[in-house]
Motif scaffolding. Structure first.
Motif, PDB file in Angstrom:
ATOM      1  N   UNK A 131       0.822  -1.246   0.026  1.00  0.00           N
ATOM      2  CA  UNK A 131      -0.062   0.127  -0.089  1.00  0.00           C
ATOM      3  C   UNK A 131       0.826   1.251  -0.026  1.00  0.00           C
ATOM      4  N   UNK A 132       1.696   1.526  -1.086  1.00  0.00           N
ATOM      5  CA  UNK A 132       2.767   2.766  -0.899  1.00  0.00           C
ATOM      6  C   UNK A 132       1.894   3.873  -1.038  1.00  0.00           C
ATOM      7  N   UNK A 134      -1.199   4.556   0.542  1.00  0.00           N
ATOM      8  CA  UNK A 134      -1.967   4.652   1.583  1.00  0.00           C
ATOM      9  C   UNK A 134      -1.134   4.715   2.932  1.00  0.00           C
ATOM     10  N   UNK A 167      -4.926   2.856   7.752  1.00  0.00           N
ATOM     11  CA  UNK A 167      -3.625   2.782   6.685  1.00  0.00           C
ATOM     12  C   UNK A 167      -2.690   3.291   7.185  1.00  0.00           C
ATOM     13  N   UNK A 168      -2.400   4.683   7.560  1.00  0.00           N
ATOM     14  CA  UNK A 168      -1.391   5.561   7.586  1.00  0.00           C
ATOM     15  C   UNK A 168      -0.480   5.030   8.627  1.00  0.00           C
ATOM     16  N   UNK A 171      -1.011   0.234   9.479  1.00  0.00           N
ATOM     17  CA  UNK A 171      -0.478  -0.619   8.411  1.00  0.00           C
ATOM     18  C   UNK A 171       0.553  -1.612   8.851  1.00  0.00           C
TER      19      UNK A 171
END
Ligand code: SF4
Ligand code: SF4
Ligand code: FES
Lengths: 204, 122
Positions: A131-132, A134, A167-168, A171
């Motif tokens: 997830x680059x 997010x 996400x930020x 993850x």
């Protein structure tokens, strides 16, 4: 050093392309994947990565689009860095001199401010690969904490509010690949842990 | 801030906390149950049935069941947003991911209702 090998190769074939500037581990331009591990070519001795008679395999940093040879497109990496607002926010009137900090408060920034944004950590992080766009990634989060921990910053609440989503920060699965490769010996996982506790404190 | 509407609590912090708490509940429940089995090697049906018809055991089992559903939902959602993405699957990713997530929720709901039926049917 691995960088010397690259320089030698470039002398033989000038079309070989890579980034480097300081050639002493300060600028962070020559992050690359050396025999499977991310690191800075300029401070990685060949003897530390190649067993006698073994091969030296150099690849671009994983997970980012390759522009050419060892040069990768770092746009998404910088975008994540930009998101965390990597500058001091203080809306109180500026004093006539600098904003002072006690030596104790200054000490809290040790292990955070030294990051040279080489991207070795983020491009070694599976969560960043998936997830680059997010997940901020270890490099950005280390800097996020650098400003959260700064006694002169007054935007703690806004900063934390921007990190609360799934996400930020969250993850991060604590795989610690980032810690394993940081050429500056920094510990993004610990910083992420601090951010989590700050988020928890603010919300409970 | 990255927005998302399909995660369990819509907040990363909330999901993270729920994941940790449910993990503790599940660990305590199953370790205790395992310990009970070890302490009662010649367990018979009557004893087993008595254990599960006690009110406190029903509460504990229901709590573990709900914890399992929440835990599984957050886990499956995370997996789906890691691997069922357009980077991995291209244009169809959103449809596939949403279908997968819906299937997980429906399955979890079925297990929950079914589980309650079993617990209260004892
Ligand atoms: S600890 Fe977190 S940020 Fe570091 S490599 Fe693992 S998942 Fe990525
Ligand atoms: S934390 Fe370390 S590996 Fe990551 S960008 Fe900064 S210096 Fe490089
Ligand atoms: S060339 Fe500057 S860090 Fe290696």
């Amino acid at each position: 050093m691995v960088l010397d090998v690259l320089e030698l190769l470039k002398r033989k074939d000038p079309s070989i392309t890579y980034r480097r500037s300081c050639r002493e581990g300060v600028c962070g331009s020559d992050g690359m994947n050396i025999n499977g591990t991310n690191g800075l070519a300029c401070i990685t001795p060949v003897s530390s990565v190649v067993k006698s008679g073994g091969k030296l395999v150099i690849r671009p940093l994983p997970g980012l689009p390759v522009v050419r040879d060892l040069v990768v497109d770092m746009t998404v990496f910088y975008k994540q860095f930009e998101k965390i607002q990597p500058f001091l926010i203080n809306n109180t009137p500026a004093p006539a001199i600098e904003r002072l900090q006690s030596p104790e408060d200054r000490e809290k920034l040790d292990g955070l401010y030294e990051c040279i944004l080489c991207a070795c950590c983020s491009t070694n992080c599976p969560s960043f690969w998936w997830n680059p766009e997010k997940f901020i990634g270890p490099a950005g989060l280390l800097q996020a904490y650098r400003f959260l921990a700064d006694s002169r910053d007054t935007a703690i609440n806004e900063r934390l509010a921007n990190l609360e989503d799934p996400f930020s920060v969250f993850r991060c699965r604590g795989i610690m690949n980032c810690v394993a490769v940081c050429p500056k010996g920094l510990n993004p996982t610990r910083a992420i842990g601090h951010i989590r506790s700050m988020l928890l404190q603010r919300a409970t | 801030m990255v927005t998302n509407v399909t995660s369990f609590g819509r907040s990363g912090l909330y999901d993270w906390l729920v994941q940790r708490i449910t993990a503790v509940i599940l660990a305590v429940y199953f370790v205790t149950l395992f310990g009970y089995l070890l302490l009662n090697p010649d367990l018979d049906y009557q004893q087993w049935q008595k254990l599960f018809s006690a009110t406190w055991m029903r509460i504990a089992s229901l709590m573990a069941l709900m914890a399992l559903c929440a835990h599984a939902w957050i886990g499956m959602w995370t997996i789906s947003t890691d691997y069922l993405t357009s980077d991995m699957l291209g244009g169809k990713a959103t449809v596939i991911r949403f279908f997968f997530q819906t299937a997980c929720v429906v399955l979890m709901f079925i297990y929950l209702v079914w589980g309650i039926q079993i617990l209260w049917g004892i």
